[in-house]
Scaffold this active site. Structure first.
Site, PDB file in Angstrom:
ATOM      1  N   HIS A 134      -8.234  -5.170  -1.056  1.00  0.00           N
ATOM      2  CA  HIS A 134      -7.047  -4.342  -0.722  1.00  0.00           C
ATOM      3  C   HIS A 134      -6.399  -4.988   0.345  1.00  0.00           C
ATOM      4  CE1 HIS A 134      -4.434  -1.021  -0.614  1.00  0.00           C
ATOM      5  NE2 HIS A 134      -4.409  -0.935   0.767  1.00  0.00           N
ATOM      6  N   SER A 190       0.715  -1.137   0.032  1.00  0.00           N
ATOM      7  CA  SER A 190      -0.041   0.000  -0.057  1.00  0.00           C
ATOM      8  C   SER A 190       1.012   1.358   0.063  1.00  0.00           C
ATOM      9  CB  SER A 190      -0.889  -0.287   1.055  1.00  0.00           C
ATOM     10  OG  SER A 190      -2.001   0.651   1.043  1.00  0.00           O
ATOM     11  N   ASP A 248     -10.274  -4.064  -5.040  1.00  0.00           N
ATOM     12  CA  ASP A 248      -9.703  -2.915  -3.972  1.00  0.00           C
ATOM     13  C   ASP A 248     -10.741  -1.869  -4.131  1.00  0.00           C
ATOM     14  OD1 ASP A 248      -8.445  -1.112  -2.541  1.00  0.00           O
ATOM     15  OD2 ASP A 248      -6.685  -1.731  -3.538  1.00  0.00           O
TER      16      ASP A 248
END
Ligand SMILES: *[C@@H]1O[C@H](CO)[C@@H](O)[C@H](O)[C@H]1NC(C)=O
Ligand SMILES: *[C@@H]1O[C@H](CO)[C@@H](O)[C@H](O)[C@H]1NC(C)=O
Ligand SMILES: *[C@@H]1O[C@H](CO)[C@@H](O)[C@H](O)[C@H]1NC(C)=O
Ligand SMILES: *[C@@H]1O[C@H](CO)[C@@H](O)[C@H](O)[C@H]1NC(C)=O
Ligand SMILES: *[C@@H]1O[C@H](CO)[C@@H](O)[C@H](O)[C@H]1NC(C)=O
Ligand SMILES: *[C@@H]1O[C@H](CO)[C@@H](O)[C@H](O)[C@H]1NC(C)=O
Length: 327
Positions: A290, A112, A235
């Protein structure tokens, strides 16, 4: 968790027999891992990723990037801090590290926001130099919305209001991490807003979007052997998720302008075109929301990009392996 060990063991044996000289294999490069928002360097989940890297390429030294030795403070630093200063600290920590600083290079894995921070490390410092960078669900082209805080996430909730109200204020840009990779564009032209170009403390700089380009950034990034970017198919945390590929999404129409059609690529502001021309820019998807990553995806990454290169004296011929594998 099935890791197909018996099969890979079988395939390895003939390859070794086929080698007339038992050439030494190089050691794997150390691996640096930068975690995401709300996580900390000592977390079990993160450490298990490092263990899997060491299991896949035995002898891998793993360093988990941290802004503080206290896991709580390290986590706080994922929300709070000036990214310029955070990067300076990481650059100084890595270049002073006894093992990392003496290695011929390192591999890098960013989760991330840790992905774009590692890229910034390469652009600005790169000492020790990164050979292969792999990012999962990163925000390389920024975000247009702040993520929804988890129900228990008091720190996130406390700041998200301030963030939304005053993204471009200098207090916010020097204290709140996600604001420093927020990027908004003009609905009509698709160009980044003047506020962003003037005030972004991080992203506008490392993406070389301002008039004055820093050529070091492009030179450094172009030295990578591979830059691999994973986007999570489902995501909903990173908006837009295509940011993980440096693409730009028109949220109204859903239209995605791919990196190769964007000025940052065409004018090669940060070295991405150069990487692409040598086949070193890799766009990947992985199923799920995610940061939900299966072990087999990670293992594949470790084998494909982080495995030690065979020593130059290795005389093993590929067609031998081929013959045996067909048995
Ligand atoms: C890697 O694995 C070996 C063997 O299990 C272990 O001795 C070593 O401490 C591990 N290294 C790291 C950095 O985890
Ligand atoms: C460009 O980036 C390098 C590496 O961070 C830095 O040393 C240099 O001062 C920067 N140049 C300019 C003009 O900002
Ligand atoms: C962040 O830190 C750098 C280095 O200390 C400083 O030059 C810069 O002004 C700070 N950013 C903001 C928005 O205050
Ligand atoms: C984004 O999509 C909307 C709706 O289709 C359109 O009106 C607008 O011009 C588009 N923006 C850009 C920059 O293409
Ligand atoms: C995840 O994304 C893929 C590709 O866009 C889509 O086919 C699939 O239906 C999605 N799955 C879920 C659970 O939303
Ligand atoms: C680039 O844009 C052109 C039209 O402007 C389009 O035909 C093409 O498919 C786009 N290519 C990519 C890689 O997005």
């Amino acid at each position: 968790m099935l890791r197909l060990l018996p099969l890979s063991t079988l395939l390895l044996i003939p390859a070794i027999i086929a080698s007339p000289i038992d050439a030494p294999r190089a050691e794997p490069l150390p691996l640096i891992i930068w975690h995401g928002l709300g996580d900390n360097y000592a977390a079990d989940g993160l450490q298990s990723v490092g263990e899997l890297a060491n299991e896949t390429n035995p002898g891998t030294f793993v360093y988990y990037i941290r802004l503080d030795e206290s896991p709580d403070s390290d986590r706080t630093a994922t929300f709070l801090g000036n990214l310029t200063e955070q990067l300076e600290q990481v650059c100084s920590d890595l270049s002073a590290h006894p093992i990392l600083s003496t290695a011929p290079g390192v591999n890098a894995l960013g989760f991330s926001q840790g992905g774009q921070f590692l890229r910034a490390y390469i652009e600005r410092c790169n000492n020790p130099p990164v050979k292969n960078l792999v990012t999962f669900g990163s925000q390389h082209n920024g975000i247009v919305k702040y993520q929804v805080c988890g129900s228990m996430d008091w720190l996130c909730k406390a700041y998200i209001g301030i963030l939304k109200a005053n993204t471009w204020g200098s207090w916010v840009q020097s204290h709140l991490v996600p604001a420093q990779y927020f990027r908004d564009t003009d609905e009509e032209t698709g160009e980044p807003t003047l506020d962003y170009l003037e005030s972004s403390n991080f992203l506008a700089d490392i993406n070389n979007e301002r008039e004055l380009k820093n050529v070091t950034y492009a030179e450094n990034l172009a030295t990578l052997d591979n830059f691999v970017m994973y986007v999570f198919e489902n995501d909903t945390t990173v908006i837009p998720k295509e940011s993980g590929w440096f693409a730009q999404t028109n949220l109204t129409s859903g239209e995605v302008t791919e990196l190769r059609n964007r000025t940052i690529y065409k004018e090669d502001w940060i070295g991405l075109k150069k990487l692409d021309e040598k086949g070193a820019l890799v766009f990947k998807t992985t199923p799920g929301p995610h940061m939900q990553i299966d072990d087999d995806v990670l293992e594949d990454v470790f084998k494909t990009y982080f495995a030690p290169k065979e020593a130059a004296s290795d005389t093993r011929r590929p067609h031998h392996e081929q013959e045996f594998m067909e048995l």
